[in-house]
Design an enzyme around this catalytic site. Structure first.
Site, PDB file in Angstrom:
ATOM      1  N   ARG A  69       0.848  -1.201   0.000  1.00 54.53           N
ATOM      2  CA  ARG A  69       0.000   0.000   0.000  1.00 54.53           C
ATOM      3  C   ARG A  69       0.878   1.244   0.000  1.00 54.53           C
ATOM      4  O   ARG A  69       2.061   1.213   0.339  1.00 54.53           O
ATOM      5  CB  ARG A  69      -0.891   0.017   1.237  1.00 54.53           C
ATOM      6  CG  ARG A  69      -0.102   0.028   2.518  1.00 54.53           C
ATOM      7  CD  ARG A  69      -0.852   0.542   3.720  1.00 54.53           C
ATOM      8  NE  ARG A  69      -0.012   0.411   4.916  1.00 54.53           N
ATOM      9  CZ  ARG A  69       0.950   1.250   5.241  1.00 54.53           C
ATOM     10  NH1 ARG A  69       1.224   2.286   4.478  1.00 54.53           N
ATOM     11  NH2 ARG A  69       1.670   1.061   6.341  1.00 54.53           N
ATOM     12  N   TYR A  75       0.672   1.344  12.591  1.00 63.40           N
ATOM     13  CA  TYR A  75       0.398   0.307  13.599  1.00 63.40           C
ATOM     14  C   TYR A  75      -1.016  -0.214  13.423  1.00 63.40           C
ATOM     15  O   TYR A  75      -1.947   0.555  13.151  1.00 63.40           O
ATOM     16  CB  TYR A  75       0.545   0.882  15.010  1.00 63.40           C
ATOM     17  CG  TYR A  75      -0.014  -0.026  16.085  1.00 63.40           C
ATOM     18  CD1 TYR A  75       0.678  -1.163  16.488  1.00 63.40           C
ATOM     19  CD2 TYR A  75      -1.252   0.245  16.678  1.00 63.40           C
ATOM     20  CE1 TYR A  75       0.153  -2.013  17.457  1.00 63.40           C
ATOM     21  CE2 TYR A  75      -1.780  -0.594  17.648  1.00 63.40           C
ATOM     22  CZ  TYR A  75      -1.078  -1.722  18.032  1.00 63.40           C
ATOM     23  OH  TYR A  75      -1.610  -2.566  18.984  1.00 63.40           O
ATOM     24  N   ALA A 157      -7.983   2.776   8.743  1.00 68.56           N
ATOM     25  CA  ALA A 157      -7.909   2.240  10.103  1.00 68.56           C
ATOM     26  C   ALA A 157      -8.311   3.346  11.069  1.00 68.56           C
ATOM     27  O   ALA A 157      -7.685   4.412  11.093  1.00 68.56           O
ATOM     28  CB  ALA A 157      -6.499   1.742  10.423  1.00 68.56           C
ATOM     29  N   CYS A 173       3.163   7.103  10.005  1.00 62.57           N
ATOM     30  CA  CYS A 173       3.046   7.737   8.683  1.00 62.57           C
ATOM     31  C   CYS A 173       4.165   8.737   8.412  1.00 62.57           C
ATOM     32  O   CYS A 173       4.033   9.624   7.569  1.00 62.57           O
ATOM     33  CB  CYS A 173       1.684   8.401   8.524  1.00 62.57           C
ATOM     34  SG  CYS A 173       0.321   7.219   8.639  1.00 62.57           S
TER      35      CYS A 173
END
Length: 209
Positions: A69, A75, A157, A173
């Site tokens: 991705r 996490y 998420a 990120c």
């Protein structure tokens, strides 16, 4: 019709990726329909295509998986609602930027149903909330997708009630100087079932056409 699948328990990451890849192939050949898959993973870190080695601060803490991705380190763990989206982006216009915007809008509208004001930030991936005094901005949801033959997989998420200390093993990120939060940490008592309902209702609004 889009199929919705909700898994109970914790789903192994590699098994989830294998499932998504098989479903994406089936959608691309017309052998299966689109799907949204709601699940939770055991504690783990994933490295997206832009992840830098220095962003993994605790290499031996949890399993680390290389992911196809977009994005950097993320996490996943119990208390976090992961929604994997296997959708035909080509049929929906083939505009990848618009598709990512729609994923963001989906999360923002779902959070609004729970009384939380989620926001975009220029140059920062994910959905952010302003918490506490001084206007501190914390990340509450991550977004990372991949396309294969114009079919999407991976997805979003949302931090419902994860152990936020687990995020300390990475620079989430690749963004430092900001925190990570959850619905529980913000004082929002939302069950996973309630979050799922908000996601489903908001999905229909954003992706109905």
């Amino acid at each position: 019709m889009i199929e919705w699948l909700t898994s109970s328990g914790l789903v192994d990451y590699e098994e989830a990726v294998a499932f998504m890849e098989a479903r994406v192939a089936a959608i691309a050949t017309g052998c299966a329909g689109e799907m949204v898959w709601l699940l939770e993973h055991p504690p783990l870190y994933t490295a997206g295509t832009s992840a830098g080695a220095g962003e993994l601060l605790a290499p031996g803490r949890f399993p680390v998986y290389r992911s196809g991705r977009g994005g950097r380190y993320t996490y996943h763990g119990p208390g976090q609602r992961v929604a994997y989206v296997m959708l035909d982006v080509g049929r929906r216009g083939g505009d990848v930027r618009r598709f990512v915007w729609s994923l963001e809008e989906w999360v923002i509208r779902a959070l609004a149903r729970l009384g939380v004001a989620g926001e975009r930030r220029e140059g920062r991936v994910g959905i952010w909330v302003v918490t506490g005094e001084g206007g501190r901005e914390n990340k509450i949801a991550a977004i990372g997708v991949r396309l294969r033959r114009w079919i999407s997989y991976h997805g979003i998420a949302v931090n419902v009630a994860p152990d936020l200390e687990h995020f300390s093993g990475i620079i989430p990120c690749g963004i430092s100087g900001h925190g990570v939060t959850s619905l529980t940490a913000m004082g929002v008592a939302a069950s996973m079932a309630l979050v799922d309902e908000a996601l489903r209702q908001s999905f229909e609004e954003v992706f109905s056409d």
